[in-house]
Motif scaffolding. Structure first.
Motif, PDB file in Angstrom:
ATOM      1  N   TRP A  38     -22.101 -15.337  19.792  1.00 56.38           N
ATOM      2  CA  TRP A  38     -23.425 -15.042  20.355  1.00 56.38           C
ATOM      3  C   TRP A  38     -23.810 -13.591  20.097  1.00 56.38           C
ATOM      4  O   TRP A  38     -24.909 -13.314  19.594  1.00 56.38           O
ATOM      5  N   ILE A  39     -22.910 -12.664  20.422  1.00 52.34           N
ATOM      6  CA  ILE A  39     -23.219 -11.247  20.220  1.00 52.34           C
ATOM      7  C   ILE A  39     -23.498 -10.963  18.748  1.00 52.34           C
ATOM      8  O   ILE A  39     -24.463 -10.274  18.399  1.00 52.34           O
ATOM      9  N   CYS A  40     -22.674 -11.503  17.853  1.00 59.75           N
ATOM     10  CA  CYS A  40     -22.874 -11.205  16.432  1.00 59.75           C
ATOM     11  C   CYS A  40     -24.192 -11.789  15.942  1.00 59.75           C
ATOM     12  O   CYS A  40     -24.893 -11.169  15.141  1.00 59.75           O
ATOM     13  N   GLU A  41     -24.555 -12.986  16.416  1.00 58.77           N
ATOM     14  CA  GLU A  41     -25.812 -13.586  15.988  1.00 58.77           C
ATOM     15  C   GLU A  41     -27.015 -12.749  16.441  1.00 58.77           C
ATOM     16  O   GLU A  41     -27.986 -12.582  15.694  1.00 58.77           O
ATOM     17  N   ILE A  42     -26.948 -12.213  17.648  1.00 53.64           N
ATOM     18  CA  ILE A  42     -28.050 -11.383  18.140  1.00 53.64           C
ATOM     19  C   ILE A  42     -28.084 -10.047  17.406  1.00 53.64           C
ATOM     20  O   ILE A  42     -29.155  -9.574  16.989  1.00 53.64           O
ATOM     21  N   VAL A  43     -26.928  -9.418  17.202  1.00 54.00           N
ATOM     22  CA  VAL A  43     -26.873  -8.130  16.506  1.00 54.00           C
ATOM     23  C   VAL A  43     -27.474  -8.244  15.107  1.00 54.00           C
ATOM     24  O   VAL A  43     -28.269  -7.398  14.679  1.00 54.00           O
ATOM     25  N   PHE A  44     -27.122  -9.310  14.389  1.00 57.82           N
ATOM     26  CA  PHE A  44     -27.516  -9.407  12.984  1.00 57.82           C
ATOM     27  C   PHE A  44     -28.829 -10.141  12.765  1.00 57.82           C
ATOM     28  O   PHE A  44     -29.181 -10.455  11.630  1.00 57.82           O
ATOM     29  N   GLN A  45     -29.563 -10.406  13.842  1.00 60.56           N
ATOM     30  CA  GLN A  45     -30.889 -11.005  13.684  1.00 60.56           C
ATOM     31  C   GLN A  45     -31.827 -10.082  12.909  1.00 60.56           C
ATOM     32  O   GLN A  45     -32.578 -10.520  12.066  1.00 60.56           O
ATOM     33  N   GLN A  46     -31.793  -8.815  13.225  1.00 59.33           N
ATOM     34  CA  GLN A  46     -32.715  -7.851  12.624  1.00 59.33           C
ATOM     35  C   GLN A  46     -31.971  -6.731  11.899  1.00 59.33           C
ATOM     36  O   GLN A  46     -32.557  -5.701  11.603  1.00 59.33           O
ATOM     37  N   THR A  47     -30.680  -6.947  11.639  1.00 66.70           N
ATOM     38  CA  THR A  47     -29.849  -5.880  11.084  1.00 66.70           C
ATOM     39  C   THR A  47     -28.947  -6.438   9.996  1.00 66.70           C
ATOM     40  O   THR A  47     -28.309  -7.470  10.199  1.00 66.70           O
ATOM     41  N   ARG A  48     -28.895  -5.777   8.860  1.00 65.96           N
ATOM     42  CA  ARG A  48     -27.978  -6.195   7.801  1.00 65.96           C
ATOM     43  C   ARG A  48     -26.534  -6.011   8.261  1.00 65.96           C
ATOM     44  O   ARG A  48     -26.220  -5.064   8.986  1.00 65.96           O
ATOM     45  N   ILE A  49     -25.658  -6.899   7.811  1.00 69.58           N
ATOM     46  CA  ILE A  49     -24.263  -6.856   8.247  1.00 69.58           C
ATOM     47  C   ILE A  49     -23.619  -5.515   7.908  1.00 69.58           C
ATOM     48  O   ILE A  49     -22.878  -4.945   8.717  1.00 69.58           O
ATOM     49  N   SER A  50     -23.918  -4.990   6.738  1.00 71.39           N
ATOM     50  CA  SER A  50     -23.329  -3.709   6.338  1.00 71.39           C
ATOM     51  C   SER A  50     -23.719  -2.581   7.291  1.00 71.39           C
ATOM     52  O   SER A  50     -22.952  -1.641   7.508  1.00 71.39           O
ATOM     53  N   GLN A  51     -24.915  -2.680   7.865  1.00 69.09           N
ATOM     54  CA  GLN A  51     -25.388  -1.637   8.784  1.00 69.09           C
ATOM     55  C   GLN A  51     -24.928  -1.868  10.216  1.00 69.09           C
ATOM     56  O   GLN A  51     -24.721  -0.910  10.969  1.00 69.09           O
ATOM     57  N   GLY A  52     -24.765  -3.129  10.591  1.00 67.75           N
ATOM     58  CA  GLY A  52     -24.519  -3.435  11.991  1.00 67.75           C
ATOM     59  C   GLY A  52     -23.090  -3.714  12.376  1.00 67.75           C
ATOM     60  O   GLY A  52     -22.784  -3.853  13.564  1.00 67.75           O
ATOM     61  N   LEU A  53     -22.177  -3.762  11.409  1.00 63.20           N
ATOM     62  CA  LEU A  53     -20.811  -4.181  11.701  1.00 63.20           C
ATOM     63  C   LEU A  53     -20.101  -3.241  12.666  1.00 63.20           C
ATOM     64  O   LEU A  53     -19.443  -3.684  13.618  1.00 63.20           O
ATOM     65  N   ASN A  54     -20.238  -1.934  12.454  1.00 67.00           N
ATOM     66  CA  ASN A  54     -19.606  -0.980  13.375  1.00 67.00           C
ATOM     67  C   ASN A  54     -20.197  -1.083  14.774  1.00 67.00           C
ATOM     68  O   ASN A  54     -19.477  -0.958  15.775  1.00 67.00           O
ATOM     69  N   HIS A  55     -21.516  -1.304  14.839  1.00 69.30           N
ATOM     70  CA  HIS A  55     -22.159  -1.469  16.144  1.00 69.30           C
ATOM     71  C   HIS A  55     -21.618  -2.708  16.854  1.00 69.30           C
ATOM     72  O   HIS A  55     -21.347  -2.681  18.058  1.00 69.30           O
ATOM     73  N   TYR A  56     -21.466  -3.801  16.105  1.00 77.23           N
ATOM     74  CA  TYR A  56     -20.913  -5.029  16.691  1.00 77.23           C
ATOM     75  C   TYR A  56     -19.507  -4.775  17.228  1.00 77.23           C
ATOM     76  O   TYR A  56     -19.180  -5.148  18.362  1.00 77.23           O
ATOM     77  N   ASN A  57     -18.666  -4.150  16.416  1.00 76.81           N
ATOM     78  CA  ASN A  57     -17.283  -3.888  16.828  1.00 76.81           C
ATOM     79  C   ASN A  57     -17.227  -3.012  18.073  1.00 76.81           C
ATOM     80  O   ASN A  57     -16.450  -3.271  19.007  1.00 76.81           O
ATOM     81  N   ASN A  58     -18.044  -1.961  18.107  1.00 73.46           N
ATOM     82  CA  ASN A  58     -18.064  -1.059  19.267  1.00 73.46           C
ATOM     83  C   ASN A  58     -18.558  -1.788  20.521  1.00 73.46           C
ATOM     84  O   ASN A  58     -18.052  -1.557  21.626  1.00 73.46           O
ATOM     85  N   PHE A  59     -19.546  -2.665  20.327  1.00 74.17           N
ATOM     86  CA  PHE A  59     -20.132  -3.382  21.471  1.00 74.17           C
ATOM     87  C   PHE A  59     -19.111  -4.328  22.092  1.00 74.17           C
ATOM     88  O   PHE A  59     -18.909  -4.332  23.312  1.00 74.17           O
ATOM     89  N   VAL A  60     -18.429  -5.128  21.263  1.00 76.07           N
ATOM     90  CA  VAL A  60     -17.468  -6.094  21.830  1.00 76.07           C
ATOM     91  C   VAL A  60     -16.176  -5.409  22.283  1.00 76.07           C
ATOM     92  O   VAL A  60     -15.461  -5.955  23.124  1.00 76.07           O
ATOM     93  N   ASP A  61     -15.882  -4.234  21.756  1.00 79.12           N
ATOM     94  CA  ASP A  61     -14.750  -3.463  22.279  1.00 79.12           C
ATOM     95  C   ASP A  61     -15.027  -3.008  23.707  1.00 79.12           C
ATOM     96  O   ASP A  61     -14.155  -3.070  24.576  1.00 79.12           O
ATOM     97  N   ARG A  62     -16.253  -2.541  23.923  1.00 79.24           N
ATOM     98  CA  ARG A  62     -16.624  -2.073  25.269  1.00 79.24           C
ATOM     99  C   ARG A  62     -16.909  -3.239  26.209  1.00 79.24           C
ATOM    100  O   ARG A  62     -16.566  -3.195  27.399  1.00 79.24           O
TER     101      ARG A  62
END
Length: 342
Positions: A38-62
């Protein structure tokens, strides 16, 4: 399209075979945890994977699970969304986490119709979660589906039509195999890596021998989109009111653009206007909006006037270091960063 499914089912199977050998190695591909999908699908709705991957990792870590996310403050959720833009997604994720805790006793719903009830979750996201995590049978129709199916069948159905989602959902049933979760992810990868909006890599496509648009040398003509939303021009005015390294901010409401983000004051009294040291014009583009932003530099030299103004208003007083722990719209964040460099 009235053909029987079996006439085209080989296309879906070809795609699955290609995916089994070419699937992108992504961290969320190694899990069937519906929360992380769910989180990854929402993150990458408007963001390229190359740009959003670190944000995704940081978000699910926290926020590793629904409970942690639901119990966090909204400001902290927005802070960890910083840099991704479209902050309403973060607000909706936070609300949906609370919804799961209250309505589903903290257990992520498994049925498509229940997933669809979550705040900020649309048909595409619900289908992706349902199929990947719970073997649901719904195609995750998005722009990739529109593009691939339009080209494969040389189908000129207008993707800007209000009926496009329903039409391409039905069309996808012609090729969809039993493993819908992998099929949906295969369509995502094919659309992202091969069947691109511009300059598709047709010679590497597993469906090129079956693609009518490719055989007709007309891939550039599909998909068909006739309606284009005209961008609205919007002017915004701010006052960067500061003294001795401190400046004033306020939090936006949850209506209009930049929901719940922090900004500078939008107005000041006449008594402060003589302290204006000049203005800077910023330009920024949002979806369907072109922004022209004027920021006036108000350096208040009088301590008495500073104290009087701050005591009579509900602005927050912050400094450059503390502002890093707040989420600002990108153009205002850039303005603050540029001042730090001076």
């Amino acid at each position: 399209m009235k053909n029987n499914n079996s006439d085209f089912l080989h296309l879906g199977n070809k795609l699955l075979h290609w995916y089994s050998q070419n699937a992108r190695d992504l961290p969320f591909r190694k899990t069937r945890d519906p929360y992380k999908i769910w989180i990854c699908e929402i993150v990458f709705q408007q963001t390229r994977i190359s740009q959003g991957l670190n944000h995704y990792n940081n978000f699910v870590d926290r926020f590793p699970d629904v409970k942690t996310l639901a119990e966090a403050s909204e400001d902290e959720v927005l802070l960890y969304w910083k840099g991704l833009g479209y902050y309403s997604r973060a607000i909706n994720i936070h609300k949906a986490a609370k919804q799961i805790m209250s309505d589903y006793t903290g257990v992520f719903p498994s049925e498509y119709d229940e997933i669809l009830k979550l705040k900020g979750v649309g048909k595409y996201t619900a289908a992706a979660i349902s199929s990947i995590c719970f073997n649901g049978k719904m195609p995750a129709v998005d722009g990739n589906f529109y593009r691939v199916l339009s080209r494969v069948f040389a189908d000129d159905f207008d993707i800007s039509s209000s009926r496009a989602f329903a039409y391409f959902s039905e069309l996808s049933q012609l090729i969809i195999p039993d493993n819908v979760g992998d099929f949906n992810q295969a369509m995502m990868d094919l659309g992202s890596e091969i069947c691109k909006p511009r300059n598709p890599v047709c010679l590497e496509c597993p469906l090129n021998k079956d693609c009518l648009a490719f055989s007709l040398n007309k891939t550039h003509e599909f998909p068909v989109k006739t309606k284009k939303v005209k961008a609205e021009n919007l002017d915004l005015h701010y006052f960067f009111v500061h003294r001795n390294g401190k400046f004033l901010i306020q939090q936006r409401k949850d209506d209009f653009i930049w929901k719940k983000l922090f900004e500078f004051p939008a107005s000041i009294p006449e008594a402060l206007k003589p302290f204006n040291k000049g203005s800077k014009i910023l330009h920024h583009k949002l979806t369907h909006k072109n922004l022209t932003i004027e920021v006036n530099d108000i350096e208040v030299s009088s301590e008495e006037m500073w104290n009087d103004f701050t005591s009579k208003n509900e602005y927050l007083i912050t400094d450059f270091e503390s502002s890093l722990m707040r989420s600002f719209p990108k153009p205002l964040e850039n303005y603050i960063q540029n001042r730090l460099k001076k």
